[in-house]
Structure formats: structure tokens, C-alpha cells
Scaffold this motif. Structure first.
Motif, mmCIF file in Angstrom:
data_model
loop_
_atom_site.group_PDB
_atom_site.id
_atom_site.type_symbol
_atom_site.label_atom_id
_atom_site.label_comp_id
_atom_site.label_asym_id
_atom_site.label_seq_id
_atom_site.Cartn_x
_atom_site.Cartn_y
_atom_site.Cartn_z
ATOM 1 N N PRO A 55 -17.054 -64.486 6.771
ATOM 2 C CA PRO A 55 -16.234 -63.708 5.972
ATOM 3 C C PRO A 55 -14.243 -63.762 6.640
ATOM 4 O O PRO A 55 -14.301 -64.045 7.155
ATOM 5 C CB PRO A 55 -16.199 -61.923 5.719
ATOM 6 C CG PRO A 55 -16.676 -62.007 6.876
ATOM 7 C CD PRO A 55 -17.164 -62.990 7.304
ATOM 8 N N VAL A 56 -13.478 -64.120 5.326
ATOM 9 C CA VAL A 56 -12.163 -64.020 5.174
ATOM 10 C C VAL A 56 -11.348 -62.871 5.919
ATOM 11 O O VAL A 56 -11.489 -62.279 4.595
ATOM 12 C CB VAL A 56 -11.437 -65.035 4.289
ATOM 13 C CG1 VAL A 56 -10.428 -65.317 4.538
ATOM 14 C CG2 VAL A 56 -12.186 -66.195 4.020
ATOM 15 N N LYS A 57 -10.678 -62.839 6.505
ATOM 16 C CA LYS A 57 -10.087 -61.460 6.705
ATOM 17 C C LYS A 57 -8.934 -61.169 5.984
ATOM 18 O O LYS A 57 -8.098 -62.557 6.104
ATOM 19 C CB LYS A 57 -10.096 -61.274 8.308
ATOM 20 C CG LYS A 57 -11.057 -60.626 8.603
ATOM 21 C CD LYS A 57 -11.286 -60.393 10.017
ATOM 22 C CE LYS A 57 -10.460 -59.009 10.498
ATOM 23 N NZ LYS A 57 -10.456 -58.518 11.814
ATOM 24 N N MET A 58 -8.753 -60.269 5.115
ATOM 25 C CA MET A 58 -7.063 -60.342 4.416
ATOM 26 C C MET A 58 -6.916 -58.924 4.091
ATOM 27 O O MET A 58 -7.718 -58.156 3.862
ATOM 28 C CB MET A 58 -7.508 -60.987 3.233
ATOM 29 C CG MET A 58 -6.414 -61.516 1.819
ATOM 30 S SD MET A 58 -6.584 -62.088 0.667
ATOM 31 C CE MET A 58 -7.822 -63.759 0.541
ATOM 32 N N ILE A 59 -5.356 -59.130 4.568
ATOM 33 C CA ILE A 59 -4.905 -57.849 4.084
ATOM 34 C C ILE A 59 -4.166 -57.628 2.754
ATOM 35 O O ILE A 59 -3.667 -58.684 2.652
ATOM 36 C CB ILE A 59 -4.107 -57.388 5.092
ATOM 37 C CG1 ILE A 59 -3.351 -56.314 6.065
ATOM 38 C CG2 ILE A 59 -2.381 -58.611 6.034
ATOM 39 C CD1 ILE A 59 -2.607 -55.312 6.708
ATOM 40 N N TYR A 60 -3.951 -56.697 1.979
ATOM 41 C CA TYR A 60 -3.294 -56.258 0.960
ATOM 42 C C TYR A 60 -1.766 -55.937 1.184
ATOM 43 O O TYR A 60 -2.258 -53.718 1.219
ATOM 44 C CB TYR A 60 -5.132 -56.116 -0.044
ATOM 45 C CG TYR A 60 -5.531 -56.994 -0.270
ATOM 46 C CD1 TYR A 60 -6.209 -57.701 -1.394
ATOM 47 C CD2 TYR A 60 -7.329 -56.649 0.505
ATOM 48 C CE1 TYR A 60 -6.925 -58.457 -1.236
ATOM 49 C CE2 TYR A 60 -8.350 -57.269 0.789
ATOM 50 C CZ TYR A 60 -8.104 -58.413 -0.348
ATOM 51 O OH TYR A 60 -9.105 -59.268 -0.515
ATOM 52 N N ILE A 61 -1.373 -56.680 -0.064
ATOM 53 C CA ILE A 61 -0.004 -55.378 0.196
ATOM 54 C C ILE A 61 0.051 -54.397 -1.629
ATOM 55 O O ILE A 61 -0.387 -55.257 -2.326
ATOM 56 C CB ILE A 61 1.094 -56.628 -0.660
ATOM 57 C CG1 ILE A 61 1.825 -56.901 0.988
ATOM 58 C CG2 ILE A 61 2.193 -55.241 -0.500
ATOM 59 C CD1 ILE A 61 2.737 -57.626 1.494
ATOM 60 N N LYS A 62 -0.518 -54.022 -1.247
ATOM 61 C CA LYS A 62 -0.230 -52.855 -2.587
ATOM 62 C C LYS A 62 0.458 -51.883 -3.369
ATOM 63 O O LYS A 62 2.122 -51.533 -2.251
ATOM 64 C CB LYS A 62 -1.355 -51.657 -2.784
ATOM 65 C CG LYS A 62 -3.380 -52.920 -2.981
ATOM 66 C CD LYS A 62 -4.248 -51.268 -2.552
ATOM 67 C CE LYS A 62 -5.354 -52.323 -2.597
ATOM 68 N NZ LYS A 62 -6.269 -51.232 -2.461
ATOM 69 N N ASN A 104 3.139 -59.547 10.099
ATOM 70 C CA ASN A 104 2.698 -59.041 11.734
ATOM 71 C C ASN A 104 1.551 -58.272 11.547
ATOM 72 O O ASN A 104 0.831 -58.540 12.579
ATOM 73 C CB ASN A 104 4.142 -58.498 12.043
ATOM 74 C CG ASN A 104 4.050 -57.920 13.272
ATOM 75 O OD1 ASN A 104 3.408 -58.013 13.836
ATOM 76 N ND2 ASN A 104 5.600 -58.273 13.711
ATOM 77 N N ILE A 105 1.402 -57.468 11.430
ATOM 78 C CA ILE A 105 0.332 -56.738 11.209
ATOM 79 C C ILE A 105 -0.646 -57.604 10.833
ATOM 80 O O ILE A 105 -1.947 -57.031 11.891
ATOM 81 C CB ILE A 105 -0.103 -55.615 9.863
ATOM 82 C CG1 ILE A 105 1.390 -54.444 10.145
ATOM 83 C CG2 ILE A 105 -1.697 -54.489 10.240
ATOM 84 C CD1 ILE A 105 2.079 -53.142 9.226
ATOM 85 N N ALA A 106 -0.977 -58.511 9.892
ATOM 86 C CA ALA A 106 -2.310 -59.442 10.537
ATOM 87 C C ALA A 106 -1.999 -60.165 10.709
ATOM 88 O O ALA A 106 -3.420 -60.443 11.761
ATOM 89 C CB ALA A 106 -1.568 -60.375 8.702
ATOM 90 N N TYR A 107 -0.814 -60.779 11.834
ATOM 91 C CA TYR A 107 -1.538 -61.122 12.992
ATOM 92 C C TYR A 107 -2.475 -60.527 14.200
ATOM 93 O O TYR A 107 -2.967 -61.450 14.639
ATOM 94 C CB TYR A 107 -0.248 -62.041 12.838
ATOM 95 C CG TYR A 107 -0.002 -63.025 14.190
ATOM 96 C CD1 TYR A 107 -0.498 -64.150 14.443
ATOM 97 C CD2 TYR A 107 0.427 -61.805 15.919
ATOM 98 C CE1 TYR A 107 -0.433 -64.546 15.962
ATOM 99 C CE2 TYR A 107 0.365 -62.834 16.838
ATOM 100 C CZ TYR A 107 -0.045 -64.548 17.004
ATOM 101 O OH TYR A 107 -0.088 -64.611 18.400
ATOM 102 N N SER A 140 -5.547 -59.860 13.254
ATOM 103 C CA SER A 140 -6.807 -61.613 13.446
ATOM 104 C C SER A 140 -7.061 -61.797 11.831
ATOM 105 O O SER A 140 -8.098 -61.863 11.540
ATOM 106 C CB SER A 140 -7.272 -60.881 14.454
ATOM 107 O OG SER A 140 -6.940 -61.135 15.616
ATOM 108 N N TYR A 141 -5.978 -60.841 10.817
ATOM 109 C CA TYR A 141 -6.001 -61.023 9.358
ATOM 110 C C TYR A 141 -5.841 -63.041 9.412
ATOM 111 O O TYR A 141 -5.109 -63.408 10.010
ATOM 112 C CB TYR A 141 -6.158 -60.003 8.601
ATOM 113 C CG TYR A 141 -6.575 -59.128 8.411
ATOM 114 C CD1 TYR A 141 -6.994 -59.156 7.532
ATOM 115 C CD2 TYR A 141 -5.531 -57.863 9.219
ATOM 116 C CE1 TYR A 141 -7.918 -57.510 7.385
ATOM 117 C CE2 TYR A 141 -6.267 -56.669 8.782
ATOM 118 C CZ TYR A 141 -7.196 -56.567 8.441
ATOM 119 O OH TYR A 141 -7.789 -55.519 8.140
#
Length: 97
Positions: free
Chosen positions: A6-13, A34-37, A40-41
Motif C-alpha cells: 500500500p502507498v503510505k500517504m499523509i493528509y493535510i486537513k 518533513n513529517i511524511a519523510y 516514511s510516507y
């Protein structure tokens, strides 16, 4: 991302900012990246309506664009309400799509 994973993705809401604070917007986006990096997103995602004035501030950021079409109706035929919604900037949580 790796094959068959699965693709790990972080969302800005709920991003809301005074548009005159361009530096603050850049800092917020950089912080999310930076959080995503660090976690490991693979991607950072944000959903913007085509009328959203924030959209022009993402023009210099490497991105993929996905378009969607929203539909609107009123069971009570409230055309005034429909016109009001159409003239605004609706919000949809694109992380659910």
C-alpha cells in the motif's frame, strides 16, 4: 512505494490561513512534508476546490493533480440554497475518496 504494498500517504486537513501570510503557508507545508519523510510516507495530500485561493500557492510544488466532479441537488427544490452553495467554495474530505 514498493510493488504490491500500500502507498503510505499523509493528509493535510482543515488548512486555513490568512493569504497574506505566505511564509506561514510554506512553513506549514514544509512541516507536513518533513513529517511524511520522517515517518516514511510516500506522499502528502491536500484537497482544494478549483475556486480555492490557496491553490495558486501550490504551483511551485511538485505535485500530481486529481480532478473530481461534485453533484448537488435539493429534495425540496430549494434553488436559492443550491445557488448559494454553487457560488461558494465547498469542502470535501478527499482523503475519503
Amino acid at each position: 512505494p514498493t510493488l504490491n504494498q500500500p502507498v503510505k500517504m499523509i493528509y493535510i486537513k482543515y488548512l486555513a490561513i490568512n493569504l497574506s501570510e505566505k511564509k506561514a503557508l510554506k512553513l506549514l507545508i514544509d512541516h507536513a512534508r518533513n513529517i511524511a519523510y520522517n515517518k516514511s510516507y510516500s506522499f502528502v495530500s491536500i484537497g482544494c476546490h478549483e475556486k480555492d485561493p490557496l491553490q495558486k500557492h501550490f504551483s511551485k510544488i511538485l505535485k500530481f493533480t486529481f480532478s473530481s466532479i461534485g453533484m448537488l441537488t435539493s429534495l425540496k427544490n430549494n434553488q436559492n440554497l443550491i445557488d448559494k452553495v454553487k457560488s461558494g467554495i465547498p469542502y470535501e474530505d478527499f482523503s475519503l475518496v
